[in-house]
Design a protein around this motif. Structure first.
Motif, short mmCIF file in Angstrom:
data_model
loop_
_atom_site.label_atom_id
_atom_site.label_comp_id
_atom_site.label_asym_id
_atom_site.label_seq_id
_atom_site.Cartn_x
_atom_site.Cartn_y
_atom_site.Cartn_z
N SER A 188 -13.10 -1.28 -7.79
CA SER A 188 -12.60 -0.99 -6.44
C SER A 188 -12.90 -2.15 -5.49
O SER A 188 -12.10 -2.45 -4.59
N ASP A 189 -14.03 -2.85 -5.69
CA ASP A 189 -14.36 -4.01 -4.85
C ASP A 189 -13.37 -5.14 -5.10
O ASP A 189 -12.84 -5.76 -4.16
N ILE A 232 -4.66 1.58 -3.81
CA ILE A 232 -4.52 0.12 -3.89
C ILE A 232 -3.11 -0.19 -4.40
O ILE A 232 -2.73 0.25 -5.50
N GLU A 258 1.42 1.69 -7.87
CA GLU A 258 0.02 2.07 -7.65
C GLU A 258 -0.48 2.77 -8.90
O GLU A 258 0.27 3.50 -9.54
N ALA A 285 -8.97 1.48 -14.51
CA ALA A 285 -9.42 0.94 -13.21
C ALA A 285 -9.62 -0.57 -13.29
O ALA A 285 -9.12 -1.32 -12.42
N GLN A 317 -22.02 4.33 -7.26
CA GLN A 317 -20.69 3.71 -7.41
C GLN A 317 -20.50 3.30 -8.88
O GLN A 317 -19.38 3.20 -9.37
N ALA A 374 -10.41 -4.98 -6.47
CA ALA A 374 -9.05 -4.61 -6.07
C ALA A 374 -8.88 -4.70 -4.56
O ALA A 374 -7.80 -5.04 -4.06
N ALA A 375 -9.94 -4.42 -3.83
CA ALA A 375 -9.86 -4.48 -2.35
C ALA A 375 -9.99 -5.90 -1.84
O ALA A 375 -9.94 -6.14 -0.64
N ASP A 381 -6.40 5.95 -11.62
CA ASP A 381 -7.67 5.22 -11.78
C ASP A 381 -8.04 4.35 -10.60
O ASP A 381 -9.21 3.95 -10.46
N LEU A 382 -7.06 3.97 -9.78
CA LEU A 382 -7.37 3.07 -8.66
C LEU A 382 -6.51 3.48 -7.46
O LEU A 382 -5.66 2.69 -6.99
N ALA A 385 -7.38 -3.59 -11.58
CA ALA A 385 -8.01 -4.48 -10.58
C ALA A 385 -7.86 -5.94 -11.03
O ALA A 385 -7.55 -6.82 -10.20
#
Ligand SMILES: NC(=O)c1ccc[n+]([C@@H]2O[C@H](COP(=O)([O-])OP(=O)(O)OC[C@H]3O[C@@H](n4cnc5c(N)ncnc54)[C@H](O)[C@@H]3O)[C@@H](O)[C@H]2O)c1
Ligand SMILES: O=P(O)(O)OC[C@H](O)CO
Length: 327
Positions: A143-144, A58, A50, A16, A255, A146-147, A54-55, A20
């Motif tokens: 995740s933050d 995204i 993708e 992950a 999270q 990556a976004a 793990d992610l 990211a």
């Protein structure tokens, strides 16, 4: 080397956080080689664009190349090391002689090696004597990042100019890197907060209430400061992003995988099986604290629970029954 000289960034570890960070480096204008040890998984990632395991959800940035050939990492201008802390030495061993001298290798793992009691920058220095060790750490969920949500972290290297150049090379409008020369301070915060996040999760899982949760974070921070001082961290690093900042993030809720692991323990449930680095770091951190005569009661309670020496209720009782002392 100026920030723009780091044209190609290698990322070792395609979980992950590696994925990211690969996207973040691409967003910063770098070419990126993302290496994973499983050739099949890397081929799937290259085809799907993708990291579904793990992610999920995204898209990989077009300039990220998923590979399983380590020679392609050795060709890069700097390497981000993003495998679990206990696997870093082994992963670097495979890179070994392929790597050129003077290559910056930036630990993004948060932990302390069991057995050797080595911090990650020391693992890098021992496994790759020609490398320039650095540390990237701070409050940042994969995740933050990556976004593209706004995130700020610390990039530390012993050479201040290198830290500044790396921060410039990897920073973008959504990922802000503060540079520092306090390598030890940056890596201590990331390792210790994972153990404390397990404790925070236990408090939540046991439904001990918001007052207990706040007390846990405050007393956990006090032990992080004592441990940091004993091992040479600067106070401003411990109160900064990689210390207090990451402690706040990781003790805030599920999270965090460490918090979720602790919460499952506290609730008497089986964990979700995701990486919880604090479960590996707890015992070595407690050993290292004892070696310097540093009191770390919260981490020691987590270690005792994980090792089966204490039940959760017994650990809570032991914390509450400690002799009264000045704050
Ligand atoms: N996920 C996050 O939000 C986050 C944020 C900051 C820091 N970190 C830190 O980054 C590190 C990695 O976490 P992650 O979230 O990517 O974990 P992850 O479980 O998603 O991925 C770990 C990856 O490492 C690989 N790996 C394991 N052992 C290996 C070995 N011996 N050689 C090569 N590869 C190996 C696994 O196959 C996997 O792809 C941890 O130390 C974690 O604390 C994670
Ligand atoms: O999900 P966790 O608990 O591994 O935490 C991830 C990051 O370290 C938060 O900064």
């Amino acid at each position: 080397m100026s920030g723009s000289s780091f044209r190609r960034i290698g990322v070792m570890g395609a979980g992950a956080w590696g994925t990211a960070l690969a996207n973040a480096a691409a967003r910063a204008g770098r070419e990126v080689v993302l290496w994973g040890r499983d050739a099949g998984a890397m081929a799937d990632m290259a085809a799907a664009r993708e990291n579904r395991a793990d992610l999920p959800g995204i898209a990989l940035d077009p300039v990220v190349s998923p590979v399983s050939d380590l020679n392609l990492i050795a060709d890069c201008d700097a390497v981000l090391l993003v495998v679990p802390a206990q696997a870093c030495r082994e992963a670097l061993g495979h890179l070994g002689s392929r790597m050129r001298a003077g290559m910056p290798v930036i630990s993004c793992a948060k932990g302390i090696e069991r057995g050797t009691r080595a911090f990650m920058s020391d693992v890098i220095a021992e496994a790759l004597p020609g490398a320039l060790p650095a540390v990237l750490s701070g409050p940042s969920f994969a995740s933050d990042v990556a976004a593209g949500l706004p995130t700020a972290v610390t990039l530390a290297a012993r050479d201040g100019a290198l830290a500044k150049d790396l921060a410039q090379a990897l920073g973008s409008s959504t990922l802000r890197l503060y540079h520092s020369t306090d390598v030890r301070g940056a890596e201590i915060g990331g390792a210790a907060k994972n153990v404390l996040a397990i404790a925070a999760g236990i408090v939540a899982g046991r439904k001990l209430g918001a007052s207990a949760a706040a007390a846990l974070v405050a007393r956990g921070f006090a032990e992080l400061m004592r441990f940091g001082a004993a091992y040479g961290a600067r106070p401003e690093t411990i109160t900064g992003l990689s210390g207090l900042g990451d402690l706040i993030l990781t003790t805030s809720g599920p999270q965090s995988r460490n918090f979720a692991f602790g919460r499952a323990l506290g609730a008497g449930e089986a964990g979700a099986g995701k990486l919880a680095e604090g479960a590996f770091t707890a015992s070595v951190l407690v050993e290292m604290a004892a070696a310097k005569g540093v009191d770390v009661p919260v981490s020691a309670a987590v270690d005792a629970v994980l090792a089966g020496r204490l039940g959760i209720d017994g650990a809570i009782e032991a914390l509450m029954a400690r002799p009264q002392r000045a704050e």
